[in-house]
Design a protein around this motif. Structure first.
Motif, PDB file in Angstrom:
ATOM      1  N   GLY A 116       0.799  -1.228   0.000  1.00 34.01           N
ATOM      2  CA  GLY A 116       0.000   0.000   0.000  1.00 34.01           C
ATOM      3  C   GLY A 116       0.830   1.275   0.000  1.00 34.01           C
ATOM      4  O   GLY A 116       0.284   2.366  -0.167  1.00 34.01           O
ATOM      5  N   HIS A 117       2.153   1.182   0.228  1.00 33.34           N
ATOM      6  CA  HIS A 117       3.016   2.362   0.216  1.00 33.34           C
ATOM      7  C   HIS A 117       3.126   2.908  -1.205  1.00 33.34           C
ATOM      8  O   HIS A 117       3.172   2.150  -2.173  1.00 33.34           O
ATOM      9  CB  HIS A 117       4.416   2.025   0.743  1.00 33.34           C
ATOM     10  N   ARG A 118       3.191   4.224  -1.295  1.00 28.95           N
ATOM     11  CA  ARG A 118       3.320   4.862  -2.605  1.00 28.95           C
ATOM     12  C   ARG A 118       4.758   5.283  -2.861  1.00 28.95           C
ATOM     13  O   ARG A 118       5.513   5.528  -1.934  1.00 28.95           O
ATOM     14  CB  ARG A 118       2.388   6.072  -2.707  1.00 28.95           C
ATOM     15  N   LEU A 119       5.104   5.364  -4.133  1.00 27.96           N
ATOM     16  CA  LEU A 119       6.422   5.838  -4.544  1.00 27.96           C
ATOM     17  C   LEU A 119       6.349   7.333  -4.786  1.00 27.96           C
ATOM     18  O   LEU A 119       5.423   7.816  -5.442  1.00 27.96           O
ATOM     19  CB  LEU A 119       6.853   5.147  -5.839  1.00 27.96           C
ATOM     20  N   ASN A 120       7.326   8.078  -4.287  1.00 25.26           N
ATOM     21  CA  ASN A 120       7.388   9.514  -4.558  1.00 25.26           C
ATOM     22  C   ASN A 120       8.347   9.725  -5.728  1.00 25.26           C
ATOM     23  O   ASN A 120       9.547   9.936  -5.553  1.00 25.26           O
ATOM     24  CB  ASN A 120       7.867  10.274  -3.323  1.00 25.26           C
ATOM     25  N   VAL A 121       7.813   9.614  -6.942  1.00 25.14           N
ATOM     26  CA  VAL A 121       8.636   9.651  -8.151  1.00 25.14           C
ATOM     27  C   VAL A 121       7.955  10.489  -9.227  1.00 25.14           C
ATOM     28  O   VAL A 121       6.783  10.854  -9.103  1.00 25.14           O
ATOM     29  CB  VAL A 121       8.860   8.224  -8.701  1.00 25.14           C
ATOM     30  N   ASP A 122       8.718  10.755 -10.273  1.00 25.57           N
ATOM     31  CA  ASP A 122       8.141  11.366 -11.467  1.00 25.57           C
ATOM     32  C   ASP A 122       7.548  10.214 -12.288  1.00 25.57           C
ATOM     33  O   ASP A 122       8.296   9.418 -12.864  1.00 25.57           O
ATOM     34  CB  ASP A 122       9.231  12.088 -12.265  1.00 25.57           C
ATOM     35  N   PRO A 123       6.236  10.102 -12.349  1.00 27.89           N
ATOM     36  CA  PRO A 123       5.624   8.936 -12.998  1.00 27.89           C
ATOM     37  C   PRO A 123       6.033   8.774 -14.461  1.00 27.89           C
ATOM     38  O   PRO A 123       6.272   7.656 -14.915  1.00 27.89           O
ATOM     39  CB  PRO A 123       4.113   9.213 -12.880  1.00 27.89           C
ATOM     40  N   GLU A 124       6.116   9.878 -15.194  1.00 24.32           N
ATOM     41  CA  GLU A 124       6.447   9.787 -16.614  1.00 24.32           C
ATOM     42  C   GLU A 124       7.843   9.208 -16.815  1.00 24.32           C
ATOM     43  O   GLU A 124       8.064   8.350 -17.674  1.00 24.32           O
ATOM     44  CB  GLU A 124       6.352  11.172 -17.265  1.00 24.32           C
ATOM     45  N   GLN A 125       8.806   9.672 -16.012  1.00 24.71           N
ATOM     46  CA  GLN A 125      10.181   9.217 -16.171  1.00 24.71           C
ATOM     47  C   GLN A 125      10.339   7.758 -15.746  1.00 24.71           C
ATOM     48  O   GLN A 125      11.002   6.968 -16.427  1.00 24.71           O
ATOM     49  CB  GLN A 125      11.135  10.112 -15.370  1.00 24.71           C
TER      50      GLN A 125
END
Length: 202
Positions: free
Chosen positions: A108-117
């Motif tokens: 359930g943890h989310r990634l803090n990333v630039d989704p497009e990259q």
């Protein structure tokens, strides 16, 4: 500094090359239609167009590699990222009857990333995996949460193909190194760049 220099040179060079390349492509397409009834010349035209498209891909990859990234991070679920990748690789996978499985163990943890990259990096890795496996093979896109010493995600693209030879393993992320006749040698270099901009390692 070296990447900035590459970016400056490649950007101007790519833009200068794209216009004549587009002209070559348009004229080849016209010639291909003209020789459709001739098997020999039709095949030659198709080969020429494939090579033009290869150069186009190489120029796009070069431009991407030399350009500094401006990340726009936001919280995103890994399953959503992987779900966005699947339609982009489905045609290649179906052509080889390759199964692609997604395993999300992020709890359930989310990634803090630039989704497009990250999507771009994942797509590149999955395409490589699909190309590497035999017909009927399997590719897994996985994410695991490594809680110690700090919460970090480990994202893997795994396949049941032959693997990478030891003498090539240390070279695969070098710009312009490729083992495929149709490869640009910049795909994995761009993957490494994207991951490192996110503070990760590949």
């Amino acid at each position: 500094a070296s990447l900035a220099a590459v970016g400056e040179i490649s950007s101007s060079t790519v833009h200068e090359m794209r216009n004549p390349l587009s002209s070559v492509k348009i004229n080849l397409q016209a010639l291909k239609k003209k020789v459709e009834g001739d098997p020999t010349y039709s095949e030659l035209a198709a080969i020429a167009l494939e090579q033009v498209e290869r150069v186009e891909n190489m120029l796009s990859d070069l431009l991407q590699y030399g350009k500094p990234l401006e990340l726009k991070p936001r919280p995103v679920r890994f399953s959503d990222l992987a779900g966005d990748v699947l339609p982009l690789v489905q045609e290649d996978a179906q052509a080889k009857n390759v199964s692609i499985q997604v395993k999300d163990r992020m709890g359930g943890h989310r990634l803090n990333v630039d989704p497009e990259q990250i999507r771009r990096a994942l797509t590149n890795l999955v395409v490589n995996a699909v190309q590497a496996v035999d017909a009927g093979g399997t590719v897994w896109i996985e994410a695991n949460l490594n809680a110690e010493p700090s919460a970090r995600a480990i994202i893997s693209v795994v396949d049941d193909g032959p693997g990478i030879a030891d003498d090539k393993l240390e070279k695969i992320f070098r710009p312009f190194f490729t083992t495929r006749t149709s490869g640009t040698g910049l795909g994995l270099a761009n993957v490494r760049k994207i991951v490192e901009y996110h503070g990760g390692a590949v």
